[in-house]
Design an enzyme around this catalytic site. Sequence first.
Site, PDB file in Angstrom:
ATOM      1  N   GLU A   1      -1.393  -2.494  -1.958  1.00 32.87           N
ATOM      2  CA  GLU A   1      -0.831  -3.845  -1.808  1.00 32.87           C
ATOM      3  C   GLU A   1       0.686  -3.858  -1.576  1.00 32.87           C
ATOM      4  O   GLU A   1       1.391  -4.689  -2.151  1.00 32.87           O
ATOM      5  CB  GLU A   1      -1.179  -4.697  -3.044  1.00 32.87           C
TER       6      GLU A   1
HETATM    7  C1  ACM Z   1      -5.737  -2.680  -6.720  1.00 36.35           C
HETATM    8  O1  ACM Z   1      -6.680  -3.298  -7.222  1.00 36.35           O
HETATM    9  N1  ACM Z   1      -4.704  -3.327  -6.227  1.00 36.35           N
HETATM   10  C2  ACM Z   1      -5.724  -1.227  -6.645  1.00 36.35           C
END
Ligand code: ACM
Length: 530
Positions: A337
């Site tokens: 992310e």
């Molecule tokens: C995640 O759930 N951002 C690894």
Amino acid sequence: MTRLLGSLLLMAAAGATTLGAAPAPAHAAATPLDRVVPAPASVTPGGSPYRITRGTRVRVDASGSGSASGSGEVRRIAEYLTGVLRPSTGYRLPITDHGTGGIRLRLAEGPFGAEGYRLHSGSAGITLTASAPAGLFHGVQTLRQLLPAAVEKRTVQPGPWTVAGGTVEDRPRYGYRGAMLDVSRHFFGVAQVKRYIDQLALYKINELHLHLSDDQGWRIAVDSWPRLAPYGGSTEVGGGPGGYYTKADYREIVRYAAARYVEVVPEIDMPGHTNAALASYPELNCDGTAPPLYTGTDVGFSSLCVPKQVTYDFVDDVIRELAALTPGRYLHIGGDEAHSTSHADYVTFMNRVQPIVTKYGKTVIGWHQLTGATPVPGALAQYWGLDGTSAAEKAQVAKAAQHGTGLILSPADRVYLDMKYSKDTKLGLDWAGLVSVKRSYDWDPGSYLPGAPESAVKGVEAPLWSETLTTSADIEYMAFPRLAGAAELGWSPAATHDWDTYKVRLAAQGPRWDALGIGYFRSPEVPWQG
Ligand code: ACM
């Protein structure tokens, strides 16, 4: 009469007729040898049961094939076993290196691998054999499940303590069987982490991944960047006080885990998920200005400053100190992310940071977005996609796997333990959907990711994110029963996989969790007893 006196009298009555290795009375239906989670590789029932009595001894080999240190470890495992058995049986269960019968823990050459074991139970005794201490430890977990659930209580119970006759031969499908605890979104102290480690050990999980940093908190002391923990760790989601592990705390977690054959995998999530670090040191920000601490639940808004050299000095210092604290093989660098980092910067950053991890002697693990950069040889990618993840993203991970990157499977719509079970679940999130106990169990790691060779799959990990979780009771409600299913996917041969038999074995765990004080979700999919 007090309840305690009552159970002491019951025990005395049982003990009076069962000194030595008397056969179990017909009414004491022992747990079938195959009613174990994770399912053992092979079970051969038969022969007379063994009954633990006040005369039972726990035998450790004086010499055997074990080295001097191996036999010390065998004794420690015997002490762990008696630590479970003594409070509930009320028996002394002396540990001895001579005699016959009883419960024998033995290291010997055999087809056991690094973690497998054989458990043989007959009227004369129980013998656990393994070629390494970890195998004996896992065998002890099986033995616990073959005894009545009341064995897990901490006060004297009536028994009888009968183990069905026969042989279990067992070894894991995968070497990496993990659970992740997010101690950043909410902080969990050493005692809470130890409690979770004890629960992982019950199901032969051997990796504890600690998500030590995120936007909401930096949870590990770093001497060379001293504001990270006391300032960056001073809050959490919702604005609570947060906290962090001193180096002594972290060493204690590592030691406690190692004594249960669990390896700690520390994660510093980078280059995104870094607001706590950015808030602690203005120079880590491209504009030189520290943002405020963050207590919300958004993701994807923070990034280390990829062009600045100080970023890599920082990363080198943090990884050096964390690697020095961590005897385990792995160091997780996150990489998920990174929505505020350009793709080019992401690739630059991940390709520059991985060699820092290897320089300090550790194997890189990253979330699967690492495969969008260039995973170093030996790196493992942790896949956390879901059914709806794009074919292109899946193909990128599969291609890396074809080229040698190992995979840890944590599909979010299967084994993210923080996903709600159903729409009525009060805790947890639902961005990956609702994950029932059956859905969590009913998939095959070996064939899960299209195009990824089965040989690339190193194991399974069940992450538990803590945006909505603040107590051990919260952790346990979300983890149980799904954690047991993830453990089984990691340990048991694919041939044993069957929901209809699994749910019966799982139901038998309920009274054990009750005895251990674990408040689990009583899923209507599972035929709980009572
Ligand atoms: C995640 O759930 N951002 C690894």
